[in-house]
Design an enzyme around this catalytic site. Structure first.
Site, short mmCIF file in Angstrom:
data_model
loop_
_atom_site.label_atom_id
_atom_site.label_comp_id
_atom_site.label_asym_id
_atom_site.label_seq_id
_atom_site.Cartn_x
_atom_site.Cartn_y
_atom_site.Cartn_z
CG ASN A 185 -5.30 4.49 3.60
OD1 ASN A 185 -4.62 3.51 3.91
ND2 ASN A 185 -4.90 5.72 3.84
CG HIS A 186 -2.21 5.86 0.62
ND1 HIS A 186 -2.80 7.11 0.68
CD2 HIS A 186 -1.47 5.75 1.75
CE1 HIS A 186 -2.43 7.71 1.80
NE2 HIS A 186 -1.63 6.91 2.47
CD GLU A 207 -2.30 1.85 1.69
OE1 GLU A 207 -2.82 1.63 0.59
OE2 GLU A 207 -2.69 2.73 2.45
#
Ligand SMILES: [Fe+2]
Length: 259
Positions: A67-68, A39
């Protein structure tokens, strides 16, 4: 069966550590299957197709995200056609990519890997409890051994999800905070869990970022461009042992200085 999970690979220092150390580490540990969270591999935010291929070539059987996931434009089309690099299930509907991968261990045993994000303090359209049941059911139809990468911020949510899945999967491994927790455990139902597996990257930093830059942004509230740090590199993660039915029998944290 022994599973190796390498925590969030951060920046070029983390990626180099994986490439230089993972092949021998797999042998030394006798790991039959390896999951790597990629990530933060691209300069601390996201993953590019080229870096994904390099993590796979270094010995990752499956690469997970967080989340990235969309930080790099190029990754969408790559995820759309990859069955070994997966993104969290709870992103906007219609997003490219999958949240479940089924690989094969060194001995040919199927191993399913699932990737889900937490809801607390992360901007997600759906909470983890909305997507986990169906995803885990599908994983279990395809493999007895199921590993969940739960990418989340809050300890409470990570402990709750681990408990919710107890007895249904082999391991629930927390990622995202980059600080390894000392709560690796086997739960009553036979599912291994840890709140956070840590970070594979530069620990002489603020969770991967050059410390003075992170501190300046926090102190001033002004925009400061982050750079990945370089020093104090460690590979971190967990090693999970399980039986043929997918029940965990042991979990241990891993911390390896590099070089
Ligand atoms: Fe993250």
């Amino acid at each position: 069966m022994r599973l190796l999970f390498l925590a969030d690979v951060f920046g070029s220092a983390g990626r180099r550590a994986v490439e230089e150390r993972l092949p021998a580490l797999r042998d030394e540990l006798g790991a039959d299957f390896c999951v790597v969270n990629g990530e933060n591999a691209a300069d601390g935010r996201g993953l590019t197709p080229k870096l994904a291929d390099r993590l796979l070539a270094a010995g990752a059987d499956v690469v997970t995200l967080g989340n990235h996931v969309w930080a790099r434009d190029e990754i969408g089309p790559y995820l759309a056609q990859s069955d070994r690099v997966i993104r969290p299930a709870n992103v906007a509907s219609g997003s490219p990519g999958r949240a479940l991968a089924v690989g094969q261990s060194a001995h040919g045993t199927p191993v399913a890997v699932v990737n889900v994000m937490g809801w607390l303090f992360l901007d997600v359209p759906l909470g983890p409890f909305e997507v986990l049941d169906e995803l885990v059911e599908e994983a279990r139809r395809r493999a007895k051994i199921v590993v969940v990468d739960f990418h989340a911020e809050a300890t409470s949510e990570k402990v709750a999800v681990a408990r919710w899945l107890d007895g249904r999967v082999t391991a629930v491994i927390g990622t995202h905070t980059h600080v390894q927790t000392s709560d690796a455990r086997i739960q009553p139902g036979g599912t291994a869990a840890i709140t956070d597996a840590g970070m594979t990257g530069p620990h002489d930093s603020v969770i991967g970022v050059e410390a003075d830059l992170a501190i300046r942004r926090m102190r001033t509230g002004m925009p400061v461009r982050f750079r990945p740090a370089e020093g104090g590199v460690r590979l971190e993660g967990v090693v999970v042992d399980c039986d043929a039915e997918g029940r965990a029998t042991a979990i241990e944290t891993l911390r390896v200085q590099h070089p």
